[in-house]
Design a protein around this motif. Structure first.
Motif, PDB file in Angstrom:
ATOM      1  N   LYS A   1      43.374  35.854  42.966  1.00  0.00           N
ATOM      2  CA  LYS A   1      42.630  36.077  41.730  1.00  0.00           C
ATOM      3  C   LYS A   1      41.887  34.803  41.318  1.00  0.00           C
TER       4      LYS A   1
ATOM      5  N   GLU B   1      33.737  42.750  37.643  1.00  0.00           N
ATOM      6  CA  GLU B   1      33.795  44.081  37.062  1.00  0.00           C
ATOM      7  C   GLU B   1      33.579  43.987  35.545  1.00  0.00           C
TER       8      GLU B   1
ATOM      9  N   PHE C   1      36.344  43.085  33.197  1.00  0.00           N
ATOM     10  CA  PHE C   1      36.927  41.747  33.297  1.00  0.00           C
ATOM     11  C   PHE C   1      35.928  40.641  32.955  1.00  0.00           C
TER      12      PHE C   1
ATOM     13  N   PHE D   1      44.947  42.078  34.022  1.00  0.00           N
ATOM     14  CA  PHE D   1      44.305  41.454  35.181  1.00  0.00           C
ATOM     15  C   PHE D   1      45.329  40.627  35.975  1.00  0.00           C
TER      16      PHE D   1
ATOM     17  N   GLU E   1      45.602  44.230  38.449  1.00  0.00           N
ATOM     18  CA  GLU E   1      44.266  44.796  38.599  1.00  0.00           C
ATOM     19  C   GLU E   1      43.198  43.702  38.604  1.00  0.00           C
ATOM     20  N   GLY E   2      42.139  43.925  39.408  1.00  0.00           N
ATOM     21  CA  GLY E   2      40.984  43.035  39.386  1.00  0.00           C
ATOM     22  C   GLY E   2      41.140  41.796  40.234  1.00  0.00           C
TER      23      GLY E   2
END
Length: 640
Positions: free
Chosen positions: A68, A99, A102, A120, A124-125
């Motif tokens: 990330k 996205e 985010f 996040f 996710e992301g």
């Protein structure tokens, strides 16, 4: 108005040309260090730091196991620099994609943004962009271990500090000590406006530093050929003098003073109205964009003006959105701002940054200057002008006013150092010792003997100069009331020792010589005659091949700016400045007396036995007179 700094550039286009991977020169330099865990990127405004981060982050995601990426910026408007970007069309292996959910640099409360941030981090992301504030709030709800295998990128890194009240600084220390996080720190200037360091020495030593200096950036432009930094002094209200320096034929950002400052009238909206009245008449305001149309008094031309001072949220959002989407020089003529339009603000067509009032932060000065130093086909010259109040003897704040004026001049001294080309200094062994291109050889010069000193010279020299030029005693000394050898050999080493307590006396002396030599050379005028180069020092030109460290130590490397100051203000104001400095005279030390004693003896010899007079109008003679009194008092104390 007289400029304290005038720099000309070669406009080679080098800093804007791109490689086969779509990278500029600075970005390539940063990408070479892509495998390091902690990276500090110091590069000026408009050099492409945001895209450099994209290249680095994508490589860490695709090739280094990073899961990330969090990008933190100081304010929402700067988040646009990290919007979706096509990189593959220019040769890179991936595009930068954020996205929409985010991208947290959008209107809304931090409560909801913290919820998204948490989601996040928990799975996710892949890439998130947020403000420093959102990062701080979210961190309070997260375990440090969640930052394992993450990249944390902090833009405008000078907002961090080791101060106990700095939440961002504490966050950084915790994730470095309690997770495997990778960090990329980016800033246009690493020094702050106060004496608080950004990182503790033990933490800073963990960072790989990549430097791309202002000179490299500006010298490699296509269009911009010169940059001037100057000061204009006024008495009374600044609004009575603004018309003297505001040229509405130049694309200008005008920063009015903070309402807490002495220059402010405390009525910021009235100040904007007065400025508009000086220009002409407001004809209308576009309801969709917030742009003001002003008819100029002199010729009736319609100017487009952005008012960023009035803080009506609806109008503010309209004009900020308009400014983000400017496509040509004709889209805007003048921006009037207070706290906005500084770091991260991009208006490439800006030719003139006009700032009212002394700015206490050297970082802020660099950020403001950076607003007008972007390369654009509509300009060949960029100008920064600081409109500053002249000290007035009848004013109760005369001491503060003098201090502000001197600090403003020291800001320009630092910028002179930042904007000049760099040299490598070597020891001249003998007369046949020829310097290579980019080198200057100095007799008696001590080269760095350790890697530690070499690293400071390569990465931190301007930061060290900033620390020196922010020192209160140095500021009082620079106008010429302290012997230059005392500045160079006594005062500067003490500051170096405070800044780098781990250095040995030998290392301090090596670093001191480099600082003084670099400052003197960059402040001096260099000219060539035939195959020889001469540099102006102490009001005379010296053959560079004859330079000796003793000669450099005997001069004030920053004298030129104060010579310009003396031409810019009246003799009465200069006398007031001197009297104010005298009233806060720095204390005499044994080290200063030792350096002054040979000069005192020479003075007595040159003046047929007359001792230096403490009441002399010559500042140095007065100081030598004080040294004599100091010596006599010390002898009495010791019963000599």
């Amino acid at each position: 108005m007289l400029n304290t700094v005038d720099v000309n550039y070669a406009h080679t286009g080098k800093s804007k040309s791109t490689s086969s991977m779509g990278m500029r020169e600075m970005q390539e330099r940063a990408f070479e260090a892509r495998n390091t865990q902690y990276l500090l990127l110091k590069a000026p405004p408009a050099s492409g730091k945001s895209r450099a981060l994209m290249f680095l982050a994508l490589d860490k995601i695709h090739n280094q196991g990073i899961k990330k990426v969090i990008v933190a910026v100081p304010e929402m408007s700067i988040g646009g620099s990290f919007a979706n970007t096509d990189l593959t069309s220019y040769g890179f292996f991936a595009d930068w994609k954020v996205e929409p959910e985010f991208n947290l640099c959008t209107p809304g409360s931090n409560v909801s943004k913290v919820s998204v941030f948490t989601k996040f981090m928990q799975g996710e992301g892949q890439i998130l962009v947020c403000t420093h504030a959102t990062l701080r709030f979210a961190f309070e709800a997260l375990e440090e271990s969640l930052f394992d295998n993450c990249l944390l990128a902090i833009d405008e890194f000078h907002h961090v500090s080791v101060d106990a009240e700095s939440k961002l600084g504490e966050l950084l220390r915790l994730v470095m000590n309690k997770s495997s996080v990778h960090i990329i720190a980016m800033t246009g200037s690493y020094f702050r406006g106060d004496s608080v360091p950004i990182l503790l020495p033990e933490d800073e030593s963990k960072f790989t530093k990549i430097n791309y200096n202002y000179y490299e950036q500006l010298n490699g432009y296509d269009y911009l050929k010169s940059l001037g930094i100057g000061y204009h002094f006024y008495q009374g209200k600044y609004t009575t003098a603004i018309g003297e320096v505001l040229d509405t034929d130049k694309k200008t950002i005008l920063h009015i003073p903070s309402v807490q400052s002495g220059e402010s009238t405390k009525e910021k909206y009235n100040e904007v109205d007065t400025i508009l009245d000086i220009i002409g008449t407001v004809v209308s305001q576009d309801q969709d964009t917030g742009v003001l149309f002003v008819k100029r008094k002199t010729d009736g031309k319609i100017l487009k003006v952005a008012d960023l001072v009035h803080d009506n949220p609806l109008n503010r959002n309209k004009i900020v959105t308009y400014l983000r989407n400017i496509k040509s020089p004709d889209d805007m003529d003048l921006i009037i701002a207070l706290g906005m339009a500084k770091e991260g603000f991009d208006w490439a067509y800006c030719e003139h940054a006009l700032t009212v009032g002394y700015r206490g932060s050297l970082t802020e000065i660099i950020q403001i200057i950076g607003r007008c130093t972007r390369d654009s086909s509509n300009k060949s010259h960029a100008q920064f002008t600081n409109l500053i109040a002249q000290p007035d003897a009848s004013d109760n704040l005369v001491k503060l006013s003098v201090n502000n004026m001197l600090k403003a001049i020291t800001c320009s001294l630092l910028m002179e150092q930042v904007l000049a080309p760099s040299f490598k200094f070597r020891t001249r062994v003998n007369d046949d010792d020829i310097a290579l291109p980019g080198e200057i050889k100095i007799k008696g010069f001590k080269e760095p003997s350790t890697q530690r000193v070499k690293d400071i010279i390569e990465s931190d020299l301007n930061d060290l100069k900033a620390r020196i030029l922010q020192d209160d005693q140095i500021i009082k000394a620079l106008p010429g009331n302290v012997d230059f050898e005392v500045i160079n050999k006594v005062m500067i080493p003490k500051i170096i020792k405070l800044q780098y307590p781990d250095l040995t006396p030998t290392e301090i002396e090596e670093l001191r010589q480099h600082v003084v030599a670099d400052a003197a050379i960059k402040s001096g005028e260099i000219k060539e005659e035939g195959d020889k180069r001469f540099i102006r020092m102490a009001d005379r030109f010296v053959n560079i091949d004859d330079l000796h460290i003793d000669l450099i130590d005997s001069i004030n490397p920053f004298q030129a700016a104060f010579e310009i100051l003396s031409k810019s203000v009246t003799p009465t104001v200069l006398k007031l400045i001197q009297e104010t400095i005298e009233a806060t005279r720095i204390k005499m030390t044994d080290e200063e007396v030792k350096l002054l004693w040979p000069k005192i003896k020479q003075f007595v010899k040159d003046h047929n036995g007359k001792e230096p007079d403490i009441n002399s109008s010559d500042a140095l003679e007065s100081r030598m007179g004080e040294a004599l009194i100091y010596l006599k008092q010390e002898r009495i104390k010791r019963g000599v």
